[in-house]
Design a protein around this motif. Sequence first.
Motif, short mmCIF file in Angstrom:
data_model
loop_
_atom_site.label_atom_id
_atom_site.label_comp_id
_atom_site.label_asym_id
_atom_site.label_seq_id
_atom_site.Cartn_x
_atom_site.Cartn_y
_atom_site.Cartn_z
N LYS A 89 0.94 -1.01 -0.20
CA LYS A 89 0.12 0.25 0.33
C LYS A 89 0.91 0.91 -0.39
O LYS A 89 0.46 2.24 -0.57
CB LYS A 89 -0.85 0.49 1.50
N ALA A 90 2.11 1.04 0.61
CA ALA A 90 2.90 2.38 1.25
C ALA A 90 3.51 2.89 -0.93
O ALA A 90 3.82 3.96 -1.01
CB ALA A 90 3.71 2.00 1.53
N ARG A 91 3.91 1.93 -1.54
CA ARG A 91 4.21 1.75 -2.82
C ARG A 91 2.96 2.66 -3.70
O ARG A 91 3.54 2.59 -5.16
CB ARG A 91 4.32 0.69 -3.14
N LEU A 92 1.91 2.31 -3.68
CA LEU A 92 0.74 2.44 -4.12
C LEU A 92 0.07 3.74 -4.43
O LEU A 92 0.95 4.29 -3.03
CB LEU A 92 -0.92 2.18 -4.29
N ASP A 93 -0.45 4.55 -5.33
CA ASP A 93 -0.70 5.90 -5.58
C ASP A 93 -2.23 5.90 -5.01
O ASP A 93 -3.04 7.28 -4.90
CB ASP A 93 -0.40 6.33 -6.43
#
Length: 157
Positions: free
Chosen positions: A11-15
Amino acid sequence: MASFATLDELKARLDWTLDADEERIATSALEDASDMACLHAGREWTATTVPRIVRTLVLKACKRYMNNPSGYTQSRAGDETLGWNDDQGEDAGTVYFSRDEQRMLQEIGGRKPGLLSAQVSAWNSQRRPVAAGLVPVAQPTSDSKPFPLFSDEVEPW
């Protein structure tokens, strides 16, 4: 098998913020990518023993999948066109590792591709030492000498 990365790390890598259905898909993608990482590396890891770079590769593959789960190569809405240029083909719309990522996983697992050389001999045969530049004769007798393969300075033919 357990995932090598957590849903929160993905989730931290998604926009965008994932809804419940996307979270379910992302969880499955993390498990699939973890299984495929073990397959390409030829090693079995757990979530605690997996190398950090493998975790990173799993997250990259899952992010690539979550950005384009249907495997589209181009999308158009009115005057706006959006195109993707990842490894497409049979991998489009699936969790996959690129060729470079697969090679990296193989090296991490100790599987190095390349050519190998193995000495091959007939069963129950014995090697006879022969001087360099000489070819042994088929049926040696007491007065036979090895046949010279090329001339040398000591004994020209």
